[in-house]
Scaffold this motif. Structure first.
Motif, short mmCIF file in Angstrom:
data_model
loop_
_atom_site.label_atom_id
_atom_site.label_comp_id
_atom_site.label_asym_id
_atom_site.label_seq_id
_atom_site.Cartn_x
_atom_site.Cartn_y
_atom_site.Cartn_z
N CYS A 131 47.75 -74.61 -16.32
CA CYS A 131 48.05 -75.05 -17.85
C CYS A 131 47.73 -76.47 -18.28
O CYS A 131 47.25 -77.29 -17.17
N ARG A 132 47.65 -76.91 -19.41
CA ARG A 132 46.94 -78.12 -19.61
C ARG A 132 47.80 -79.28 -19.06
O ARG A 132 49.26 -79.34 -19.14
N GLN A 171 50.27 -82.50 -18.48
CA GLN A 171 51.02 -83.27 -19.35
C GLN A 171 51.01 -84.55 -18.91
O GLN A 171 51.58 -85.12 -17.74
N TYR A 225 42.87 -72.95 -17.24
CA TYR A 225 43.42 -73.15 -18.76
C TYR A 225 41.82 -73.31 -19.20
O TYR A 225 41.12 -74.21 -18.92
N ASP A 272 58.11 -68.44 -23.48
CA ASP A 272 57.65 -69.78 -24.17
C ASP A 272 56.66 -70.56 -23.28
O ASP A 272 56.53 -71.74 -23.33
N SER A 273 56.52 -69.96 -22.06
CA SER A 273 55.47 -70.72 -20.86
C SER A 273 54.23 -71.11 -21.51
O SER A 273 53.90 -70.41 -22.48
N CYS A 274 53.58 -71.86 -20.66
CA CYS A 274 52.25 -72.25 -21.18
C CYS A 274 51.27 -70.93 -20.78
O CYS A 274 50.21 -70.84 -21.27
N TYR A 275 51.62 -70.22 -19.90
CA TYR A 275 50.82 -69.19 -19.81
C TYR A 275 50.59 -68.16 -21.00
O TYR A 275 49.91 -67.13 -21.12
N VAL A 321 50.81 -68.92 -24.30
CA VAL A 321 50.45 -69.82 -25.44
C VAL A 321 50.07 -68.94 -26.75
O VAL A 321 50.59 -69.32 -27.64
#
Length: 526
Positions: A96-97, A99, A302, A392-395, A397
């Protein structure tokens, strides 16, 4: 200990009743699962389901391997979480990106930048004291943990979900495929009817192209290889296994491996048992598959969108595999046309390993196994991310990509169950060799049935001995049933050797009688 602070509670301060309840729950659940598997294994043994019993044993070994993985993760998680790596290395190849504004990341940067300042060092330490002790030790060195305890726990759950999904997915695929093949039983019964024997009269001359099998496969669309593949690609979606294909391939199998006289051989039952043998392989996870899991986890970076492209691989393999199996049937039909334009009786196809990739029919099973595993990985990854991190996880998106992956996984399940698996079960029997282990089991059942008929006939003869004394030949030569006819070719050599032994014994007995008669004649003369 403060109220609500349960992060440092150990067994020394845990109520015994709470510990006993939790321990009892896990022990009871484990014993119940183990006993259920044991009962299933015994049931399969009693009903002579040797192949499915082997699949259950394979399942046991998979559970043992899963238990070892869980044990190793639980025992080594403290040591793994204490391994520290530089922060810049930890920021590479993230799923994931990053933070950048996270508080912990900012504290680590401040600590690395002002490491020589005692005041800032104390301030940073007070802020980092709220984190885990292992993270504190790595942060004090200006580094981060290789894998945190929380990440190891999440990985533990993913491995469990993957193993369960592989078993469930393979079982559902096999169950749906066998449900599709149920109508083959009616086709098999039809081969014993008078109508079928009349329609396939061995003395009947016909043009190859005029047969039902010829009209289905010998068309103008099969003149070139490209046309043949295009035709077979679309054919797999409509009547992938036709009745005429099943009956023709059955006739070719019996003629190649048994004898033309054994028309009462149960080909459908042979395929069913062969599929049970294959299920033992498909339900398991090989060591190469576990290494494949590690590679897939490595490539989940990602921006690479590897999993998005990966979801198309099972679909592509299933479609190509189904087309190839249809091409094999079509090529066997074209070989009949090339050999002779006129045939006698049923069209006779010749099984040949060269029709398959690399000359190995088992390679089809390997492709099917890996396809099912990759698809199970896709579904298990989606379920694991949804449970652990939410939708709603970054996986997740990109919603469109997520929906596409789920739809493709379900589509592959349907195609593999209703198209590819029945084709595989039938066409792979057209190799140069047959599965002798499966055939031996069927012959053993036939011999047992034959012996039961012998015992029953002898009982009836013994009961009727008061009316008429049965002859020795009638007692030991029961009327042959259809099942007995199938056994005769396999016992012919043994019977001949047995006949020679009997003849030799009879000759010896006759010679001894002659000698005794001669001696009596001499004594009488004296």
């Amino acid at each position: 200990m403060a109220v609500g602070d349960d992060s440092v509670i150990s067994l020394e301060h845990t109520p015994t009743w709470a510990l006993a309840v939790v321990c009892f729950f896990f022990i009871s659940t484990s014993i119940f699962i183990e006993h259920s598997i044991h009962l299933l294994s015994n049931w399969l043994k009693r009903h002579k389901k040797t192949a499915l019993h082997g699949a259950v044993e394979k399942l046991k070994s998979e559970l043992i391997l899963l238990g070892f993985i869980s044990l190793l993760l639980a025992v080594t998680q403290d040591y793994i979480s204490k391994i520290c790596i530089p922060a810049n290395i930890a920021d590479t190849m993230l799923p994931c990106r990053k933070q950048e504004t996270s508080e912990k990341f900012q504290v680590v940067q401040d600590y690395q930048h002002f490491l020589d300042h005692d005041f800032v060092h104390k301030l940073s330490w007070r802020r980092l004291a709220e984190e885990d002790e292992v993270a504190d030790s790595c942060t004090a060195k200006g580094k981060v943990a290789l894998v945190t305890k929380e990440a190891i726990h999440q990985l533990h759950i993913f491995i469990f979900v993957l193993a369960v999904m592989q078993i469930v997915y393979s079982t559902i695929t096999m169950a749906l495929g066998r449900a599709k093949m149920k109508r083959w039983k009616a086709w098999e019964k039809e081969t014993q009817t008078t109508e079928y024997l009349a329609a396939n009269d061995p003395n009947r001359f016909r043009f190859t192209r005029q047969t039902t099998f010829g009209r289905r496969h010998m068309t103008n669309c099969t003149e070139t290889t490209v046309q043949l593949w295009i035709k077979c690609f679309f054919r797999q979606f409509f009547y992938s296994v036709a009745k005429v294909d099943y009956l023709t391939l059955r006739h070719g199998f019996i003629a190649a491996h048994l004898s033309a006289r054994h028309n009462n051989f149960n080909f459908q039952q042979y395929i069913e048992r062969s599929l049970e043998e294959d299920f033992r392989i498909v339900v398991g996870i090989s060591p190469l598959m576990w290494f494949l899991v590690a590679i897939l986890l490595l490539l989940d970076v990602y921006g690479w969108h590897v999993y998005s492209w990966l979801s198309y691989v099972p679909m592509l393999i299933v479609l190509v595999l189904g087309t190839k199996l249809e091409v094999i049937v079509a090529r066997m039909a074209l070989q009949i046309k090339e050999q002779n334009n006129v045939i006698i009786g049923t069209p006779l196809v010749k099984p040949n390993d060269n029709l398959f990739w690399f000359g190995k029919p088992r390679f089809v099973l390997t492709l099917l196994h890996y396809t099912l595993f990759v698809n199970a990985f896709e579904l298990s990854f989606f379920i694991w991310v949804t449970i652990q991190f939410g939708l709603d996880s970054c996986y997740h998106v990109h919603t469109v990509i997520l929906v596409t992956r789920v739809v493709l996984a379900v589509t592959v399940q349907v195609l593999c169950s209703y198209i590819t698996l029945p084709l595989y079960a039938l066409v792979t029997q057209m190799g140069s060799e047959f599965k002798s282990k499966v055939l031996e089991e069927q012959m053993r059942d036939i011999i047992k049935h034959w012996l039961a008929e012998v015992r029953e006939r002898r009982k009836k003869q013994e009961q009727s001995v008061q009316y008429a004394r049965p002859s020795l030949s009638a007692e030991w030569s029961p009327r042959l049933s259809n099942a007995t006819v199938e056994v005769l070719p396999f016992l012919r050599n043994k019977s001949r050797r047995g006949g020679e032994i009997v003849e030799e014994e009879d000759d010896e007995e006759q010679e001894s009688i002659r000698r005794r008669g001669g001696q009596r004649h001499i004594s009488g003369g004296e």
